[in-house]
Motif scaffolding. Structure first.
Motif, PDB file in Angstrom:
ATOM      1  N   THR A   1       0.851  -1.116  -0.001  1.00 41.45           N
ATOM      2  CA  THR A   1      -0.062  -0.081  -0.042  1.00 41.45           C
ATOM      3  C   THR A   1       0.958   1.203  -0.126  1.00 41.45           C
ATOM      4  O   THR A   1       1.802   1.364   0.938  1.00 41.45           O
ATOM      5  CB  THR A   1      -0.715   0.043   1.272  1.00 41.45           C
ATOM      6  N   PRO A   2       0.586   2.111  -0.811  1.00 41.11           N
ATOM      7  CA  PRO A   2       1.454   3.432  -1.099  1.00 41.11           C
ATOM      8  C   PRO A   2       1.629   3.996   0.368  1.00 41.11           C
ATOM      9  O   PRO A   2       0.750   4.049   1.189  1.00 41.11           O
ATOM     10  CB  PRO A   2       0.733   4.350  -1.948  1.00 41.11           C
ATOM     11  N   TYR A   3       2.647   4.646   0.639  1.00 39.33           N
ATOM     12  CA  TYR A   3       2.786   5.760   1.982  1.00 39.33           C
ATOM     13  C   TYR A   3       1.802   6.704   1.807  1.00 39.33           C
ATOM     14  O   TYR A   3       1.519   7.553   0.795  1.00 39.33           O
ATOM     15  CB  TYR A   3       4.171   6.325   1.880  1.00 39.33           C
ATOM     16  N   ALA A   4       1.140   7.017   3.056  1.00 44.28           N
ATOM     17  CA  ALA A   4      -0.083   7.821   3.235  1.00 44.28           C
ATOM     18  C   ALA A   4       0.521   9.045   3.976  1.00 44.28           C
ATOM     19  O   ALA A   4      -0.331   9.916   4.211  1.00 44.28           O
ATOM     20  CB  ALA A   4      -1.406   7.472   3.621  1.00 44.28           C
ATOM     21  N   GLY A   5       1.627   9.020   4.515  1.00 40.38           N
ATOM     22  CA  GLY A   5       2.029  10.104   5.256  1.00 40.38           C
ATOM     23  C   GLY A   5       2.583  11.462   4.689  1.00 40.38           C
ATOM     24  O   GLY A   5       2.512  11.350   3.401  1.00 40.38           O
ATOM     25  N   LYS A   6       2.937  12.526   5.444  1.00 40.35           N
ATOM     26  CA  LYS A   6       3.369  13.490   5.167  1.00 40.35           C
ATOM     27  C   LYS A   6       5.235  13.441   5.163  1.00 40.35           C
ATOM     28  O   LYS A   6       5.541  12.701   6.082  1.00 40.35           O
ATOM     29  CB  LYS A   6       2.906  14.821   5.891  1.00 40.35           C
ATOM     30  N   PRO A   7       5.725  14.230   4.118  1.00 44.54           N
ATOM     31  CA  PRO A   7       7.256  13.956   4.424  1.00 44.54           C
ATOM     32  C   PRO A   7       7.575  14.739   5.685  1.00 44.54           C
ATOM     33  O   PRO A   7       7.255  15.830   6.076  1.00 44.54           O
ATOM     34  CB  PRO A   7       7.708  15.230   3.404  1.00 44.54           C
ATOM     35  N   GLY A   8       8.579  13.962   6.369  1.00 46.40           N
ATOM     36  CA  GLY A   8       8.859  14.398   7.673  1.00 46.40           C
ATOM     37  C   GLY A   8      10.397  14.126   7.927  1.00 46.40           C
ATOM     38  O   GLY A   8      11.223  14.269   6.894  1.00 46.40           O
ATOM     39  N   ILE A   9      10.795  13.261   8.829  1.00 45.42           N
ATOM     40  CA  ILE A   9      12.086  12.779   9.313  1.00 45.42           C
ATOM     41  C   ILE A   9      12.304  11.298   9.143  1.00 45.42           C
ATOM     42  O   ILE A   9      11.690  10.566   9.563  1.00 45.42           O
ATOM     43  CB  ILE A   9      12.558  13.283  10.682  1.00 45.42           C
ATOM     44  N   ILE A  10      13.289  10.878   8.213  1.00 42.82           N
ATOM     45  CA  ILE A  10      13.663   9.584   7.994  1.00 42.82           C
ATOM     46  C   ILE A  10      14.996   9.291   8.835  1.00 42.82           C
ATOM     47  O   ILE A  10      15.943  10.040   8.916  1.00 42.82           O
ATOM     48  CB  ILE A  10      13.931   9.189   6.656  1.00 42.82           C
ATOM     49  N   ASN A  11      14.908   8.183   9.647  1.00 44.06           N
ATOM     50  CA  ASN A  11      15.988   7.628  10.411  1.00 44.06           C
ATOM     51  C   ASN A  11      16.491   6.421   9.879  1.00 44.06           C
ATOM     52  O   ASN A  11      15.905   5.557   9.619  1.00 44.06           O
ATOM     53  CB  ASN A  11      15.682   7.494  12.045  1.00 44.06           C
ATOM     54  N   MET A  12      17.737   6.398   9.365  1.00 41.20           N
ATOM     55  CA  MET A  12      18.563   5.076   8.930  1.00 41.20           C
ATOM     56  C   MET A  12      19.650   4.670   9.915  1.00 41.20           C
ATOM     57  O   MET A  12      20.690   5.209   9.749  1.00 41.20           O
ATOM     58  CB  MET A  12      18.669   5.409   7.678  1.00 41.20           C
ATOM     59  N   SER A  13      19.422   3.938  10.844  1.00 39.60           N
ATOM     60  CA  SER A  13      20.549   3.316  11.559  1.00 39.60           C
ATOM     61  C   SER A  13      21.096   2.071  11.111  1.00 39.60           C
ATOM     62  O   SER A  13      20.771   0.944  11.568  1.00 39.60           O
ATOM     63  CB  SER A  13      19.816   3.282  13.182  1.00 39.60           C
ATOM     64  N   LEU A  14      21.898   2.111  10.162  1.00 46.60           N
ATOM     65  CA  LEU A  14      22.090   1.102   9.377  1.00 46.60           C
ATOM     66  C   LEU A  14      23.385   1.430   8.477  1.00 46.60           C
ATOM     67  O   LEU A  14      23.558   2.571   8.292  1.00 46.60           O
ATOM     68  CB  LEU A  14      20.983   0.645   8.411  1.00 46.60           C
ATOM     69  N   GLY A  15      24.056   0.386   7.778  1.00 56.57           N
ATOM     70  CA  GLY A  15      25.047   0.785   7.043  1.00 56.57           C
ATOM     71  C   GLY A  15      25.767  -0.292   6.307  1.00 56.57           C
ATOM     72  O   GLY A  15      25.450  -1.581   6.757  1.00 56.57           O
ATOM     73  N   SER A  16      26.311  -0.296   5.071  1.00 56.60           N
ATOM     74  CA  SER A  16      26.946  -1.014   4.293  1.00 56.60           C
ATOM     75  C   SER A  16      28.534  -0.747   4.184  1.00 56.60           C
ATOM     76  O   SER A  16      28.649   0.649   4.063  1.00 56.60           O
ATOM     77  CB  SER A  16      26.307  -1.299   2.740  1.00 56.60           C
ATOM     78  N   LYS A  17      29.440  -1.617   4.089  1.00 54.80           N
ATOM     79  CA  LYS A  17      30.853  -1.229   3.622  1.00 54.80           C
ATOM     80  C   LYS A  17      31.094  -0.883   2.142  1.00 54.80           C
ATOM     81  O   LYS A  17      30.633  -1.760   1.364  1.00 54.80           O
ATOM     82  CB  LYS A  17      31.764  -2.247   3.928  1.00 54.80           C
ATOM     83  N   SER A  18      31.149   0.211   2.020  1.00 48.82           N
ATOM     84  CA  SER A  18      31.619   0.765   0.537  1.00 48.82           C
ATOM     85  C   SER A  18      32.310   1.810   0.356  1.00 48.82           C
ATOM     86  O   SER A  18      32.225   2.770   1.054  1.00 48.82           O
ATOM     87  CB  SER A  18      30.084   1.063  -0.161  1.00 48.82           C
ATOM     88  N   GLU A  19      33.236   1.842  -0.471  1.00 48.12           N
ATOM     89  CA  GLU A  19      34.129   2.869  -0.651  1.00 48.12           C
ATOM     90  C   GLU A  19      33.495   4.110  -1.324  1.00 48.12           C
ATOM     91  O   GLU A  19      34.046   5.508  -0.936  1.00 48.12           O
ATOM     92  CB  GLU A  19      35.229   2.479  -1.778  1.00 48.12           C
ATOM     93  N   SER A  20      32.340   4.290  -1.756  1.00 53.27           N
ATOM     94  CA  SER A  20      31.471   5.316  -2.268  1.00 53.27           C
ATOM     95  C   SER A  20      30.250   5.160  -2.199  1.00 53.27           C
ATOM     96  O   SER A  20      29.730   3.800  -1.964  1.00 53.27           O
ATOM     97  CB  SER A  20      31.842   5.841  -3.757  1.00 53.27           C
ATOM     98  N   CYS A  21      29.287   6.000  -2.146  1.00 49.71           N
ATOM     99  CA  CYS A  21      27.809   6.001  -2.093  1.00 49.71           C
ATOM    100  C   CYS A  21      27.565   5.383  -3.548  1.00 49.71           C
ATOM    101  O   CYS A  21      27.838   5.794  -4.643  1.00 49.71           O
ATOM    102  CB  CYS A  21      27.169   6.938  -1.844  1.00 49.71           C
TER     103      CYS A  21
END
Length: 590
Positions: free
Chosen positions: A294-314
């Motif tokens: 189901t599509p996102y129905a909220g409004k644009p706010g704050i996104i938290n991403m407490s995660l990561g991958s090993k990578s020399e560049s994005c």
């Protein structure tokens, strides 16, 4: 009772939760319309069929046509597609390089493994305190550490000062709540958190060698892994927004939020493309199998991403998704990573446009595990943050967790409060963090490109946001304008010609804060013209944040400022000249 559990040891349990593909296969991401060189003007669509031969010429890797488009919402083309291919004995990154080098598919990248796990956790039993905020850990722990004023604790981030600025009802009562989104792993149930909505976008196999999961609307913990997974997603959400004044555990930064849970990992591990798809989902963009949720129905706010991958560049696919989410109006906060290394080799920390948060220990020094580097924007306490225990709502028992996973939601909770109160945009929130952060009591932060702007000052962020909203961040005013009429007369009598002083202006850039290694350029255009359709005249370039100038004509000219670094100047920010016109001239000068 205390016991420590190093959660990374859980990976070996039960032979499950291996997000990586089998040794015989690899996952590659084919980016839409990405050229591999300046000479390549167009690129094939992600659904393009084609084959690339192995270096020995004995076999091929082939991509079927149309698969991604057919499985996206309304048949629209996604921005990238993920394909699982046989490895034929080669590394995923090398195979991706061969596909890219062929020139048929644009930029092709390996789908990276991402992870989100605390450094360690601890269970502790305490007695409840009775205070204005009745959560047991608030007065006994939080109030003396990261909730404290920056001047009262080496790790204080001024959260209690922020509460005083906006009033407790604004953070404790859900009135016109802002949307706070967490892209993370297991979202356990707890009396500390009520989920407004959620989705599961992880494709990680639930059992070793099992099939990839499909996106769906059920973000709850899967029974196949419930006994071996931690509660990372729940604990990250609770750091930012645990229910306050419920006589349980600790206090969240704010409760005036709608909490949205996006499960992009399983048991703390997953594929980076799933996190990228989570951002596309929030931005309303199609992705493979987006028709299943189901599509996102909220409004644009704050996104938290407490995660990561090993990578020399994005990776291109992640940067594309980040750009789309920011364009949609979101602010993205990410953890710096827990390797005690440089953020330059950690994604999304090394991506453009995100706010990167490093972790401080309880004494205000850099936590030993925290990544540091030029990508870091701000620091906050990340060690021993009170969070709900997994599958435990006993009133007397709570947990502490450590990691940049928990310093990030401290910042996310603050920015959610500021954005809800002021409505300022992503650029203003980033600028407010930059202008107000405090010095970190650690000599290592004296080295350039280590700790970003410094330690979070929540009240300072609110102050700058309010000032920016009112148009007072960059301003020009009469030099005598802030004086009483009596003081104006005295200054005119004692310091020279009336004409000179009465035509002197005080120019303030960035509220009087001089950013590191930059200069400020004052520019002007005639009244009635538009900045985006005019070529501004340069009035002057300054290495001070406050200057006094004569010969300005605010009645006939509009003024703006640019931040310049290494000879390159940014966009024009309009100067407020309301207190610089003839109508606002000091009384003694009229």
């Amino acid at each position: 009772m205390k016991h420590f559990a190093i959660l990374s040891s859980m990976l070996g349990l039960a032979g499950v939760l291996m997000p990586a593909y089998a040794d015989e296969t690899v996952r590659l991401v084919f980016n839409q319309q990405q050229a591999i060189s300046q000479s390549q003007t167009t690129s094939q669509n992600v659904g393009q069929a084609g084959c690339v031969s192995t270096p020995d010429g004995l076999t091929q890797w082939c991509i079927p046509a149309g698969e991604a488009k057919a499985n996206s919402a309304a048949g629209t083309e996604p921005l990238f597609a993920v394909h699982e291919l046989p490895a034929h004995g080669y590394d995923a990154s090398y195979i991706a390089h061969l596909f890219t080098q062929s020139g048929q598919f644009g930029v092709v990248e390996a789908d990276l493994i991402t992870s989100a796990r605390p450094v360690e956790t601890m269970d502790m039993t305490v007695e409840s305190d009775s205070t204005q905020i009745n959560d047991p850990y608030f007065t006994s722990y939080q109030l003396n550490r990261y909730f404290a004023s920056p001047s009262k604790a080496n790790v204080g981030s001024g959260i209690i000062d922020l509460w005083n600025m906006v009033g407790l009802p604004a953070v404790l009562e859900p009135k016109d709540p802002i949307d706070l989104v967490f892209i993370d792993s297991e979202f356990e149930t707890s009396k500390e958190v009520t989920y407004h909505s959620g989705r599961s976008l992880t494709t990680t196999a639930l059992t070793k060698g099992g099939p990839f999961q499909k996106p769906n609307d059920d973000f709850s913990v899967r029974p196949e892994v419930d006994d071996v997974c931690d509660a990372h997603g729940l604990q990250v959400i609770a750091t930012a927004s645990a229910k306050t004044n419920n006589e349980f555990g600790g206090a969240g930064i704010t409760n005036n939020v709608n909490r949205h849970a996006i499960r992009s990992m399983t048991c703390g591990t997953g594929f980076l493309s799933d996190s990228a798809n989570s951002l596309l989902f929030l931005a309303g963009k199609p992705f493979k199998d987006s028709n299943l949720v189901t599509p996102y129905a909220g409004k644009p706010g704050i996104i938290n991403m407490s995660l990561g991958s090993k990578s020399e560049s994005c990776p291109v696919y992640l940067q594309t998704a980040i750009d789309e989410a920011i364009k949609a109006g979101f602010t993205i906060v990410v953890s710096a990573g827990n390797e005690g290394a440089d953020t330059g080799v950690k994604s999304p920390a090394n991506c453009r446009g995100v706010i990167v948060v490093g972790a401080l220990d309880t004494d205000g020094t850099i936590a030993s595990y925290s990544n540091t580097g030029k990508e870091v924007d701000v620091m906050a306490q990340g060690s021993w943050i009170p969070v709900p225990c997994e599958d435990n709502d006993e009133k007397s028992t709570y947990c502490f967790s450590s990691g940049t996973s928990f310093s990030a939601p401290v910042v996310s909770g603050v920015l959610a409060t500021v954005k809800r109160e002021t409505g300022v945009d992503d650029d203003t929130l980033k600028l407010a963090l930059l202008l107000t952060s405090e010095s970190v009591r650690d000599a290592r932060c004296d080295v350039k490109d280590t700790c970003g702007a410094g330690r979070l000052n929540a009240a300072g962020v609110m102050g700058i946001a309010r000032l920016a909203k009112a148009g007072g961040l960059n301003r020009i005013e009469h030099a005598l304008g802030s004086k009483t009429e009596c003081e104006q007369i005295w200054l005119l009598d004692h310091f020279g010609q009336k004409a000179r002083l009465c035509n002197l202006f005080k120019v303030t850039f960035m509220n009087g804060v001089l950013l590191n290694n930059v200069s400020y350029q004052l520019v002007s255009i005639p009244k009635g013209e538009q900045w985006d359709k005019s070529t501004p005249a340069v009035v002057g370039t300054f290495t001070q944040a406050e200057v006094q100038l004569g010969a300005l004509t605010p009645d006939t000219l509009q003024y703006g400022m640019q931040v310049c670094e290494n000879g390159a100047c940014g966009e024009v920010l309009v100067m407020n000249t309301d207190k610089a016109t003839s109508a606002s001239k000091p009384a003694a000068c009229k």
